[in-house]
Design a protein around this motif. Sequence first.
Motif: not given
Length: 341
Positions: A23, A81, A83, A86, A118, A120-121
């Motif tokens: 992230a 992204h 998604y 996730q 990506a 994301y965390d």
Amino acid sequence: MKVQELATALSQQVAPLYLVAGAELQLQDQARQAFMKILTPEEAAMNFAEFDLEQNDISEAVGEANSLPFFGNKRLIFLTHPYFLQANKPSLKIEQDLNVFIDYLKHPQETTVLVIFAPYDKLDRRKKITKLVEKTAITIDTAKLSYQKTLTTIQQQIKAAGFTITEAALKQLVQRCNNDYTLIISQLAKLYIFAMDQHHITLKAVTSLVPQTLDDNVFDLLNALLKGNLRQAEVHYQQLLLLKNEPIALTALAISQLRLLLQVKILTAQGMSAGKLANYLQVHPYRIKLAIQNEKQFSLAKLKQALTELFEIDYRMKSGQGDKEYLFELFMISFIQKISQ
């Protein structure tokens, strides 16, 4: 693989699949720049494409990836992204059929460099698609940096830019930016300009040019209150109001900070380590580090009393029992009177 190693790795050998996961947006951008250097500007005009998977059909992206390069040796495809990697799926208009993507991952086009960004965390490693992506792609780590890693990385970047920085200034810079690497990088530009003559960044420069986060400003207010300094607490409060912060929002943030201090104080007294605290409380390790440093200044009784009174003020604000700005000032006066008795 770390972002710092990516450029060297790409100059030696280019793989068909990459996953840029984490992230930290500044690191994601550094990875993007490294990949863009695979193609010359002329080649990029014909052989580069980018697809946002929250808006574009993945089958279209796979079709581009399967195409042979025009007037060059490689095609470069960015997928942003993803998604579906996730755990929580956002509300989207487009629903991706991943079968075509799965087939591509198993048999990638050798003349294409497909890069999946990506930001994301966490990825959901229970999903088959996530497992397949991680198995077939080279992963570039762009996760948020730890406090110590941030200090080291920023110091290296400052040195590479031809500047020096004092230890106190470096720590203050990281703290004021809440250990946010992307934010720190954005603040460095004006520090470089300010220090252009001496090429040396001081603590005074950082405190003058880098604004504190709202979290830091609220903690300064709480710190003054818990130490019984009403005048200083009032100064911090008026500054926060001048910056257009709502009393209800300030109260909520103060409650959150006090609750964390209390939790850390109680759990550390029971022998829980900093690493376990971060996992147990689901809080960033940097916030735990600061909480451990700060909770030692205050007694358990003071923290409990302040939190209890803030809950009461929060209720009165939300139920319309008086002017919100005045209610918070009333809390400050009342609390300091009680702890001074």
